[in-house]
Design a protein around this motif. Structure first.
Motif, PDB file in Angstrom:
ATOM      1  N   THR A  41      29.285 -36.623 -96.027  1.00  0.00           N
ATOM      2  CA  THR A  41      29.560 -35.456 -95.162  1.00  0.00           C
ATOM      3  C   THR A  41      30.111 -34.205 -96.065  1.00  0.00           C
ATOM      4  N   LEU A  42      30.376 -33.195 -95.393  1.00  0.00           N
ATOM      5  CA  LEU A  42      30.875 -31.977 -96.295  1.00  0.00           C
ATOM      6  C   LEU A  42      32.258 -32.390 -96.711  1.00  0.00           C
ATOM      7  N   GLU A  43      33.025 -33.132 -95.631  1.00  0.00           N
ATOM      8  CA  GLU A  43      34.584 -33.365 -96.217  1.00  0.00           C
ATOM      9  C   GLU A  43      34.495 -34.480 -97.294  1.00  0.00           C
ATOM     10  N   GLU A  44      33.542 -35.591 -97.333  1.00  0.00           N
ATOM     11  CA  GLU A  44      33.568 -36.235 -98.502  1.00  0.00           C
ATOM     12  C   GLU A  44      33.172 -35.382 -99.702  1.00  0.00           C
ATOM     13  N   ALA A  45      32.295 -34.623 -99.577  1.00  0.00           N
ATOM     14  CA  ALA A  45      31.875 -33.874-100.837  1.00  0.00           C
ATOM     15  C   ALA A  45      33.108 -33.080-101.138  1.00  0.00           C
ATOM     16  N   LYS A  46      33.762 -32.601-100.727  1.00  0.00           N
ATOM     17  CA  LYS A  46      34.872 -31.620-100.783  1.00  0.00           C
ATOM     18  C   LYS A  46      35.790 -32.240-101.851  1.00  0.00           C
ATOM     19  N   HIS A  47      35.913 -33.606-101.427  1.00  0.00           N
ATOM     20  CA  HIS A  47      36.811 -34.594-102.156  1.00  0.00           C
ATOM     21  C   HIS A  47      36.400 -35.296-103.380  1.00  0.00           C
ATOM     22  N   GLY A  48      35.022 -35.225-103.465  1.00  0.00           N
ATOM     23  CA  GLY A  48      34.311 -36.018-104.493  1.00  0.00           C
ATOM     24  C   GLY A  48      33.338 -35.622-105.072  1.00  0.00           C
TER      25      GLY A  48
END
Length: 135
Positions: A41-48
């Protein structure tokens, strides 16, 4: 008798890695995918996976709200194709190797107003046609 301690006597697990290898995009995807469901997801991508987060809209072409490894693989292929397309576009003002042959070094002949054939620089087909049409 005691022996002097040397720097190389430290155990292997205490030594830092000699060379830090870069992560592949697949490893980065796996690390960022916290749910381990194959969807990033976008949130997971933002963090990793910051590169995918920056281009999330381009990678998620279907607008699903998540990307898969196949989506990223297709995006990488399209980026590579775009780079190759830019390289292929010839710029006539681009610096070239002195020994590289190109159209500008060919000698062509053309007629002057006095109907003399004179060697000259390479001319385009349109210029050659215009020169041959003149009486």
């Amino acid at each position: 008798m005691t022996l002097p301690a040397f720097a190389d006597d430290t155990p292997a697990q205490d030594k830092p890695a000699a060379h830090h290898a870069r992560m592949t995009w697949e490893e980065r995807f796996t690390q960022a995918n916290l749910a381990h469901d194959g969807h990033l997801t976008l949130e997971e991508a933002k963090h990793g996976y910051h590169a995918i987060a920056r281009h999330f809209g381009d990678v998620d072409v279907d607008g699903k709200g998540y990307v898969t490894e196949n989506d990223i693989r297709a995006w990488h292929a399209s980026q590579k194709t775009a780079r190759e397309h830019l390289k292929a576009a010839e710029d006539p003002l681009r610096p070239r190797n002195a020994f590289q042959q190109h159209a500008f070094t060919k000698q062509q002949t053309f007629k002057t107003s006095a109907d003399q054939i004179v060697p000259g620089p390479a001319a385009s087909p349109r210029q050659m046609e215009a020169a041959s049409d003149k009486p």
